[in-house]
Design a protein around this motif. Sequence first.
Motif, mmCIF file in Angstrom:
data_model
loop_
_atom_site.group_PDB
_atom_site.id
_atom_site.type_symbol
_atom_site.label_atom_id
_atom_site.label_comp_id
_atom_site.label_asym_id
_atom_site.label_seq_id
_atom_site.Cartn_x
_atom_site.Cartn_y
_atom_site.Cartn_z
ATOM 1 N N GLU A 1 19.757 11.465 -4.416
ATOM 2 C CA GLU A 1 20.298 11.342 -3.066
ATOM 3 C C GLU A 1 19.277 10.692 -2.126
ATOM 4 O O GLU A 1 19.620 9.806 -1.345
ATOM 5 C CB GLU A 1 20.709 12.715 -2.534
ATOM 6 N N GLU A 2 18.031 11.119 -2.205
ATOM 7 C CA GLU A 2 16.986 10.536 -1.355
ATOM 8 C C GLU A 2 16.795 9.059 -1.654
ATOM 9 O O GLU A 2 16.618 8.248 -0.732
ATOM 10 C CB GLU A 2 15.665 11.291 -1.531
ATOM 11 N N GLU A 3 16.831 8.682 -2.907
ATOM 12 C CA GLU A 3 16.665 7.277 -3.282
ATOM 13 C C GLU A 3 17.837 6.433 -2.783
ATOM 14 O O GLU A 3 17.638 5.311 -2.301
ATOM 15 C CB GLU A 3 16.521 7.132 -4.792
ATOM 16 N N ILE A 4 19.039 6.964 -2.879
ATOM 17 C CA ILE A 4 20.213 6.239 -2.396
ATOM 18 C C ILE A 4 20.104 6.032 -0.876
ATOM 19 O O ILE A 4 20.374 4.941 -0.365
ATOM 20 C CB ILE A 4 21.523 6.979 -2.758
ATOM 21 N N LYS A 5 19.698 7.077 -0.165
ATOM 22 C CA LYS A 5 19.522 6.960 1.290
ATOM 23 C C LYS A 5 18.495 5.881 1.631
ATOM 24 O O LYS A 5 18.681 5.097 2.563
ATOM 25 C CB LYS A 5 19.080 8.299 1.887
ATOM 26 N N GLU A 6 17.409 5.849 0.879
ATOM 27 C CA GLU A 6 16.352 4.873 1.136
ATOM 28 C C GLU A 6 16.831 3.447 0.836
ATOM 29 O O GLU A 6 16.547 2.522 1.604
ATOM 30 C CB GLU A 6 15.118 5.207 0.289
ATOM 31 N N LEU A 7 17.566 3.262 -0.244
ATOM 32 C CA LEU A 7 18.106 1.942 -0.559
ATOM 33 C C LEU A 7 19.053 1.466 0.539
ATOM 34 O O LEU A 7 19.045 0.285 0.908
ATOM 35 C CB LEU A 7 18.835 1.957 -1.908
ATOM 36 N N TYR A 8 19.849 2.373 1.066
ATOM 37 C CA TYR A 8 20.766 2.012 2.147
ATOM 38 C C TYR A 8 19.999 1.697 3.428
ATOM 39 O O TYR A 8 20.294 0.721 4.115
ATOM 40 C CB TYR A 8 21.779 3.127 2.381
ATOM 41 N N ARG A 9 19.004 2.511 3.736
ATOM 42 C CA ARG A 9 18.204 2.302 4.941
ATOM 43 C C ARG A 9 17.522 0.928 4.904
ATOM 44 O O ARG A 9 17.428 0.242 5.924
ATOM 45 C CB ARG A 9 17.153 3.398 5.083
ATOM 46 N N LEU A 10 17.072 0.531 3.729
ATOM 47 C CA LEU A 10 16.408 -0.764 3.573
ATOM 48 C C LEU A 10 17.404 -1.909 3.352
ATOM 49 O O LEU A 10 17.001 -3.041 3.128
ATOM 50 C CB LEU A 10 15.423 -0.708 2.404
ATOM 51 N N GLN A 11 18.697 -1.588 3.394
ATOM 52 C CA GLN A 11 19.794 -2.541 3.266
ATOM 53 C C GLN A 11 19.827 -3.250 1.906
ATOM 54 O O GLN A 11 20.179 -4.417 1.807
ATOM 55 C CB GLN A 11 19.752 -3.562 4.402
ATOM 56 N N PHE A 12 19.454 -2.524 0.852
ATOM 57 C CA PHE A 12 19.578 -3.050 -0.502
ATOM 58 C C PHE A 12 20.985 -2.830 -1.053
ATOM 59 O O PHE A 12 21.422 -3.560 -1.930
ATOM 60 C CB PHE A 12 18.561 -2.405 -1.450
ATOM 61 N N ILE A 13 21.655 -1.793 -0.555
ATOM 62 C CA ILE A 13 23.020 -1.512 -1.000
ATOM 63 C C ILE A 13 23.954 -1.539 0.211
ATOM 64 O O ILE A 13 23.525 -1.337 1.342
ATOM 65 C CB ILE A 13 23.140 -0.166 -1.752
ATOM 66 N N THR A 14 25.223 -1.778 -0.064
ATOM 67 C CA THR A 14 26.224 -1.861 1.008
ATOM 68 C C THR A 14 26.629 -0.469 1.470
ATOM 69 O O THR A 14 26.355 0.532 0.797
ATOM 70 C CB THR A 14 27.473 -2.605 0.521
ATOM 71 N N ALA A 15 27.320 -0.439 2.593
ATOM 72 C CA ALA A 15 27.818 0.833 3.126
ATOM 73 C C ALA A 15 28.816 1.454 2.157
ATOM 74 O O ALA A 15 28.849 2.680 1.993
ATOM 75 C CB ALA A 15 28.462 0.615 4.483
ATOM 76 N N LYS A 16 29.613 0.637 1.494
ATOM 77 C CA LYS A 16 30.592 1.150 0.531
ATOM 78 C C LYS A 16 29.891 1.768 -0.677
ATOM 79 O O LYS A 16 30.270 2.851 -1.129
ATOM 80 C CB LYS A 16 31.526 0.033 0.078
#
Length: 65
Positions: free
Chosen positions: A31-46
């Motif tokens: 969960e923490e890694e997913i949040k970090e990837l999103y924060r850094l805009q590596f993954i989309t909101a979807k």
Amino acid sequence: MKNLYDVMQLLKRYGTVIYTADYSADLGLIEEEIKELYRLQFITAKEYATAMLILRHKKSEYDKK
């Protein structure tokens, strides 16, 4: 993404493999890694929303046991 394996494959795509032999801790770290990837805009909101939904579902399943 349809299951936890798919979420882990998403992390693997960015060079992250999580396995601590403690399922609950693994879910928290994922969960923490997913949040970090999103924060850094590596993954989309979807991708973020789907991954978080899967993780929360798995956490609730694990907590019921």
